[in-house]
Design a protein around this motif. Structure first.
Motif, PDB file in Angstrom:
ATOM      1  N   PHE A  38      39.933  52.410  39.382  1.00  0.00           N
ATOM      2  CA  PHE A  38      41.349  52.111  39.157  1.00  0.00           C
ATOM      3  C   PHE A  38      41.945  51.357  40.345  1.00  0.00           C
ATOM      4  CE2 PHE A  38      45.806  53.354  39.796  1.00  0.00           C
ATOM      5  CZ  PHE A  38      46.365  52.813  38.641  1.00  0.00           C
ATOM      6  N   ASP A  39      41.690  51.857  41.556  1.00  0.00           N
ATOM      7  CA  ASP A  39      42.234  51.211  42.750  1.00  0.00           C
ATOM      8  C   ASP A  39      41.604  49.844  43.000  1.00  0.00           C
ATOM      9  OD1 ASP A  39      44.204  53.124  43.750  1.00  0.00           O
ATOM     10  OD2 ASP A  39      42.489  54.463  43.985  1.00  0.00           O
ATOM     11  N   LEU A  40      40.313  49.702  42.694  1.00  0.00           N
ATOM     12  CA  LEU A  40      39.673  48.388  42.812  1.00  0.00           C
ATOM     13  C   LEU A  40      40.312  47.387  41.859  1.00  0.00           C
ATOM     14  CD1 LEU A  40      35.816  48.901  43.198  1.00  0.00           C
ATOM     15  CD2 LEU A  40      37.354  47.703  44.744  1.00  0.00           C
ATOM     16  N   ASP A  41      40.576  47.798  40.623  1.00  0.00           N
ATOM     17  CA  ASP A  41      41.227  46.905  39.651  1.00  0.00           C
ATOM     18  C   ASP A  41      42.606  46.483  40.133  1.00  0.00           C
ATOM     19  OD1 ASP A  41      39.141  46.869  37.839  1.00  0.00           O
ATOM     20  OD2 ASP A  41      39.901  48.577  36.692  1.00  0.00           O
ATOM     21  N   ARG A  42      43.378  47.438  40.619  1.00  0.00           N
ATOM     22  CA  ARG A  42      44.725  47.142  41.110  1.00  0.00           C
ATOM     23  C   ARG A  42      44.671  46.195  42.314  1.00  0.00           C
ATOM     24  NH1 ARG A  42      48.096  52.276  42.477  1.00  0.00           N
ATOM     25  NH2 ARG A  42      46.761  52.140  44.300  1.00  0.00           N
ATOM     26  N   TRP A  43      43.691  46.422  43.210  1.00  0.00           N
ATOM     27  CA  TRP A  43      43.537  45.583  44.394  1.00  0.00           C
ATOM     28  C   TRP A  43      43.108  44.164  44.032  1.00  0.00           C
ATOM     29  CZ3 TRP A  43      38.612  43.999  46.472  1.00  0.00           C
ATOM     30  CH2 TRP A  43      38.698  43.342  47.702  1.00  0.00           C
ATOM     31  N   MET A  44      42.195  44.033  43.052  1.00  0.00           N
ATOM     32  CA  MET A  44      41.708  42.706  42.660  1.00  0.00           C
ATOM     33  C   MET A  44      42.822  41.824  42.111  1.00  0.00           C
ATOM     34  SD  MET A  44      37.876  42.955  41.092  1.00  0.00           S
ATOM     35  CE  MET A  44      38.127  44.330  40.022  1.00  0.00           C
ATOM     36  N   LYS A  45      43.842  42.425  41.500  1.00  0.00           N
ATOM     37  CA  LYS A  45      44.962  41.647  40.972  1.00  0.00           C
ATOM     38  C   LYS A  45      45.771  40.981  42.080  1.00  0.00           C
ATOM     39  CE  LYS A  45      45.412  44.396  36.815  1.00  0.00           C
ATOM     40  NZ  LYS A  45      46.135  45.467  36.139  1.00  0.00           N
ATOM     41  N   THR A  46      45.665  41.508  43.309  1.00  0.00           N
ATOM     42  CA  THR A  46      46.431  40.944  44.423  1.00  0.00           C
ATOM     43  C   THR A  46      45.664  39.856  45.175  1.00  0.00           C
ATOM     44  OG1 THR A  46      45.610  42.531  46.074  1.00  0.00           O
ATOM     45  CG2 THR A  46      47.536  43.190  44.754  1.00  0.00           C
ATOM     46  N   LEU A  47      44.393  39.655  44.833  1.00  0.00           N
ATOM     47  CA  LEU A  47      43.559  38.713  45.586  1.00  0.00           C
ATOM     48  C   LEU A  47      43.839  37.266  45.211  1.00  0.00           C
ATOM     49  CD1 LEU A  47      40.088  40.516  45.456  1.00  0.00           C
ATOM     50  CD2 LEU A  47      41.681  40.402  47.379  1.00  0.00           C
ATOM     51  N   PRO A  48      43.779  36.363  46.200  1.00  0.00           N
ATOM     52  CA  PRO A  48      43.906  34.938  45.892  1.00  0.00           C
ATOM     53  C   PRO A  48      42.626  34.453  45.203  1.00  0.00           C
ATOM     54  CG  PRO A  48      43.376  35.228  48.202  1.00  0.00           C
ATOM     55  CD  PRO A  48      43.575  36.601  47.636  1.00  0.00           C
ATOM     56  N   GLN A  49      42.751  33.415  44.415  1.00  0.00           N
ATOM     57  CA  GLN A  49      41.601  32.886  43.678  1.00  0.00           C
ATOM     58  C   GLN A  49      41.166  31.553  44.269  1.00  0.00           C
ATOM     59  OE1 GLN A  49      39.979  34.522  41.265  1.00  0.00           O
ATOM     60  NE2 GLN A  49      41.388  36.244  41.405  1.00  0.00           N
ATOM     61  N   PRO A  50      39.953  31.158  44.210  1.00  0.00           N
ATOM     62  CA  PRO A  50      38.741  31.929  43.919  1.00  0.00           C
ATOM     63  C   PRO A  50      38.299  32.699  45.159  1.00  0.00           C
ATOM     64  CG  PRO A  50      38.150  29.665  44.386  1.00  0.00           C
ATOM     65  CD  PRO A  50      39.658  29.736  44.465  1.00  0.00           C
ATOM     66  N   TRP A  51      37.496  33.746  44.939  1.00  0.00           N
ATOM     67  CA  TRP A  51      37.028  34.541  46.067  1.00  0.00           C
ATOM     68  C   TRP A  51      35.571  34.930  45.897  1.00  0.00           C
ATOM     69  CZ3 TRP A  51      35.529  39.554  44.819  1.00  0.00           C
ATOM     70  CH2 TRP A  51      36.027  40.088  43.631  1.00  0.00           C
ATOM     71  N   SER A  52      34.911  35.072  47.045  1.00  0.00           N
ATOM     72  CA  SER A  52      33.550  35.606  47.050  1.00  0.00           C
ATOM     73  C   SER A  52      33.552  36.760  48.039  1.00  0.00           C
ATOM     74  CB  SER A  52      32.523  34.544  47.427  1.00  0.00           C
ATOM     75  OG  SER A  52      32.709  34.128  48.753  1.00  0.00           O
ATOM     76  N   ALA A  53      32.689  37.731  47.816  1.00  0.00           N
ATOM     77  CA  ALA A  53      32.712  38.942  48.628  1.00  0.00           C
ATOM     78  C   ALA A  53      31.310  39.355  49.029  1.00  0.00           C
ATOM     79  CB  ALA A  53      33.402  40.070  47.863  1.00  0.00           C
ATOM     80  N   ALA A  54      31.261  40.176  50.076  1.00  0.00           N
ATOM     81  CA  ALA A  54      30.008  40.761  50.538  1.00  0.00           C
ATOM     82  C   ALA A  54      30.268  42.207  50.908  1.00  0.00           C
ATOM     83  CB  ALA A  54      29.468  40.005  51.746  1.00  0.00           C
ATOM     84  N   LEU A  55      29.313  43.063  50.594  1.00  0.00           N
ATOM     85  CA  LEU A  55      29.396  44.461  50.968  1.00  0.00           C
ATOM     86  C   LEU A  55      28.047  44.921  51.479  1.00  0.00           C
ATOM     87  CD1 LEU A  55      29.159  46.724  47.894  1.00  0.00           C
ATOM     88  CD2 LEU A  55      29.580  44.326  47.543  1.00  0.00           C
ATOM     89  N   GLU A  56      28.084  45.912  52.344  1.00  0.00           N
ATOM     90  CA  GLU A  56      26.852  46.438  52.908  1.00  0.00           C
ATOM     91  C   GLU A  56      26.199  47.376  51.894  1.00  0.00           C
ATOM     92  OE1 GLU A  56      25.387  48.484  57.097  1.00  0.00           O
ATOM     93  OE2 GLU A  56      27.495  48.456  56.584  1.00  0.00           O
ATOM     94  N   ALA A  57      24.878  47.347  51.807  1.00  0.00           N
ATOM     95  CA  ALA A  57      24.150  48.206  50.872  1.00  0.00           C
ATOM     96  C   ALA A  57      24.238  49.648  51.340  1.00  0.00           C
ATOM     97  CB  ALA A  57      22.697  47.770  50.781  1.00  0.00           C
ATOM     98  N   THR A  58      24.743  50.518  50.469  1.00  0.00           N
ATOM     99  CA  THR A  58      24.819  51.954  50.734  1.00  0.00           C
ATOM    100  C   THR A  58      24.455  52.686  49.446  1.00  0.00           C
ATOM    101  OG1 THR A  58      27.125  52.172  50.040  1.00  0.00           O
ATOM    102  CG2 THR A  58      26.737  51.616  52.357  1.00  0.00           C
TER     103      THR A  58
END
Length: 165
Positions: A38-58
């Protein structure tokens, strides 16, 4: 042509720290969000477009990867052991880690690791849980037979160790 925005994510059980930068390295936004869909969806709506992301493997990054993948231009998973910039840092916190992951992605210096397709990861998860249940079942049967033998009670070995339906 629109400028690309780069996002570094430092993932933990309860929260995700993020850093959003433009192509020149100027910070657009940074902070943290609770680690829920839910919080990820809400946060993604605030992001500028286009975007690419990286996350550490956990242990927790698979569901986040699957959730973000359809929305990102590009999504990468960083190899945790090869992210030396984070591992050897003297000042270390979630905000700094997200910032460094973002810089590695922006400068195309991110050491990626293989991410299996969702179907294969689901199959592996199911097999791991099945393996756990089979091991626990066998342990319980052995424990039961041991308790019966300690008490001197006779029992039917075939009946105890038969496959349960």
């Amino acid at each position: 042509m629109q400028p690309m925005y780069y996002i570094g994510l430092d993932v933990h059980k309860q929260k995700i720290s993020y850093c959003v930068k433009d192509g020149s390295g100027k910070i657009y936004a940074e902070g943290w969000i609770p680690a829920t869909r839910f919080d990820l969806d809400r946060w993604m709506k605030t992001l500028p477009q286009p975007w690419s992301a990286a996350l550490e493997a956990t242990m927790f990054s698979d569901w986040i990867y699957d959730h973000l993948k359809p929305h990102a231009t590009e999504l990468k998973v960083a190899h945790p052991l090869m992210l030396r910039a984070i591992a050897v840092a003297t000042k270390k916190n979630d905000r700094i880690d997200a910032n460094k992951i973002c810089d590695c992605l922006r400068c195309d210096f991110l050491p990626e690791c293989y991410t299996a397709p969702t179907a294969i990861r689901e199959r592996r998860r199911t097999l791991r849980h099945r393996n756990l249940l089979v091991r626990q079942t066998v342990q319980m049967k052995i424990k039961t037979s041991t308790l019966l033998m300690e008490a001197g009670v006779s029992y039917n070995k075939q009946k105890l160790h038969q496959a349960s339906n």
